[in-house]
Motif scaffolding. Structure first.
Motif, PDB file in Angstrom:
ATOM      1  N   PRO A   1      -7.224   1.261  -3.501  1.00 19.19           N
ATOM      2  CA  PRO A   1      -7.390   2.715  -3.321  1.00 19.19           C
ATOM      3  C   PRO A   1      -6.095   3.485  -3.595  1.00 19.19           C
TER       4      PRO A   1
ATOM      5  N   PHE B   1      -7.283  -7.892   2.836  1.00 18.58           N
ATOM      6  CA  PHE B   1      -6.136  -8.080   3.728  1.00 18.58           C
ATOM      7  C   PHE B   1      -6.581  -8.434   5.144  1.00 18.58           C
TER       8      PHE B   1
ATOM      9  N   THR C   1       0.833  -1.195   0.000  1.00 20.70           N
ATOM     10  CA  THR C   1       0.000   0.000   0.000  1.00 20.70           C
ATOM     11  C   THR C   1       0.877   1.257   0.000  1.00 20.70           C
ATOM     12  N   PHE C   2       0.303   2.370  -0.356  1.00 20.22           N
ATOM     13  CA  PHE C   2       0.973   3.682  -0.366  1.00 20.22           C
ATOM     14  C   PHE C   2       2.360   3.651  -1.030  1.00 20.22           C
ATOM     15  N   TRP C   3       3.435   4.034  -0.336  1.00 15.73           N
ATOM     16  CA  TRP C   3       4.765   4.084  -0.976  1.00 15.73           C
ATOM     17  C   TRP C   3       5.186   2.678  -1.386  1.00 15.73           C
TER      18      TRP C   3
ATOM     19  N   ALA D   1      -8.667  -3.098   1.515  1.00 12.04           N
ATOM     20  CA  ALA D   1      -8.295  -3.429   2.893  1.00 12.04           C
ATOM     21  C   ALA D   1      -9.049  -4.642   3.441  1.00 12.04           C
ATOM     22  N   ALA D   2     -10.297  -4.837   3.001  1.00 13.76           N
ATOM     23  CA  ALA D   2     -11.102  -5.939   3.537  1.00 13.76           C
ATOM     24  C   ALA D   2     -10.461  -7.290   3.236  1.00 13.76           C
TER      25      ALA D   2
ATOM     26  N   GLU E   1      -5.645   4.137  -7.291  1.00 12.77           N
ATOM     27  CA  GLU E   1      -6.437   5.265  -7.781  1.00 12.77           C
ATOM     28  C   GLU E   1      -5.785   6.595  -7.364  1.00 12.77           C
ATOM     29  N   MET E   2      -5.347   6.634  -6.101  1.00 18.70           N
ATOM     30  CA  MET E   2      -4.741   7.850  -5.547  1.00 18.70           C
ATOM     31  C   MET E   2      -3.530   8.310  -6.358  1.00 18.70           C
ATOM     32  N   PHE E   3      -2.713   7.356  -6.796  1.00 21.31           N
ATOM     33  CA  PHE E   3      -1.491   7.701  -7.519  1.00 21.31           C
ATOM     34  C   PHE E   3      -1.625   7.477  -9.034  1.00 21.31           C
TER      35      PHE E   3
END
Lengths: 166, 166, 166
Positions: A128, A153, A68-70, A150-151, A131-133
């Motif tokens: 998500p 995971f 997730t994220f980075w 997330a669900a 989509e954000m990046f």
């Protein structure tokens, strides 16, 4: 203590109660399970996550890596090769990379590919974050098994023996 | 595998041993439990923690969020609204915030308030951190349920299905 | 719910199956177990890790602290005393250190020594990190119990009640 093969235990308990046996399978899974959330995208964290993942896979554990994220950004083709150190430690980056080469330490992407080859590792990309990046499936490395929220995971983690976030 | 309702299992097992039944209740709680320590105060980490927390609450899990250090500082009224990115990624802050607005992604504080409304989420503020940073109860957002030390968190986490630190 | 002493449960179950009893010991350890990976080397993270570790040890939990990467570097003699804040928060370092002194908050190394004195804490130094940074056993503080790889940690963590990475 002697490790008893799960099947033997099921058989024994079946004589007492069929219902109890069905539940026991949950408490005595055949493989131990490791679930990691990889939020970071720096090489110090990737090496830690992938050393844990590789070792667990070699120990025949089931390994679930949720990026997730980075971390998700590191699943883009060519991204892991450019991973650096966080701002706090940036002055050590050159030294560390030189040392890793001298040690013939595998790169993060090599570690990920070897792990996958064990058959014990699943790679998830956080939807998500994509989509954000503005990240699309085509730009991700082929080792990704599933794009998931997330669900998915949480479902996996709730039955895992070890859950960690890095 | 069929999911068997807990009550049915208790009844079956009671015929074998009352004592064993009392223990089984511990292994089969009605709700799965997520315990998160939020040490970070940057928006990338808050979004991750709150997405996990919100999703778990929506899945009807019991969610415990323990805020410490930089995380605790984010419980001060008005603080979450100003959360930024860590030094390593500061150059992406503007872009990320613009993108989140475009996506109508809820802000961290909105996520926290919605989570709380589910009735499945408890918010803890770390007492030693409050002393360290001179933070008083009055300056904290009203969603905080309890000011507590590490022992309270460990008690909860020891029975949780998923424990993570972010 | 009444807490039943483990021995009593074993006896009851033994009448049904010796094999089942051997397994039950795994699910009902006498002490709760906390397993922490300490990847970070900054004072904000060390204080958090050691507050959790100290509190768990005081609660008579079994505590396993596995130091890797920047965390491992903090096990070198004299290193913890120089630990600072990460780049993101460096401007608060002076203020925090002054405040900790005013509060008579123990330093990270004092916390580690006190924890160890409880007899409930084991300290592990990550062997691959030692090679990566050219760290030798002689340069480490004497409180280190074992130099170990990821497999040793995973074995411990798989049976722990709480696993966290900081």
């Amino acid at each position: 203590m002697t490790q008893v093969p799960p099947q033997k235990i099921y058989n024994t308990v079946i004589t007492n109660s069929m219902v109890a046996t069905e539940r026991l399978e949950i408490f005595m899974p055949e493989k131990k399970k490791l679930a990691l959330i990889i939020h970071s995208g720096t090489i110090d964290k990737l090496l830690c996550a992938f050393t844990l993942g590789s070792t667990a896979a070699a120990m025949d554990m089931e390994v679930h890596l949720y990026f997730t994220f980075w971390g998700l950004n590191m699943l883009k083709k060519g991204a892991m090769e450019k991973a650096g150190l966080p701002a706090t430690y940036r002055q050590h980056e050159e030294m560390l990379k030189t040392k890793l080469k001298e040690m013939n330490y595998p790169t993060p992407y090599e570690m990920l590919k070897r792990m996958k080859a064990s058959g014990n590792v699943k790679i998830y990309a956080c939807s998500p974050t994509m989509e954000m990046f503005g990240v699309t499936r085509e730009t991700l490395i082929p080792e990704v098994d599933q794009i998931a929220g997330a669900a998915a995971f949480l479902d996996i983690a709730a039955d895992a023996d070890i859950t960690l976030l890095i």
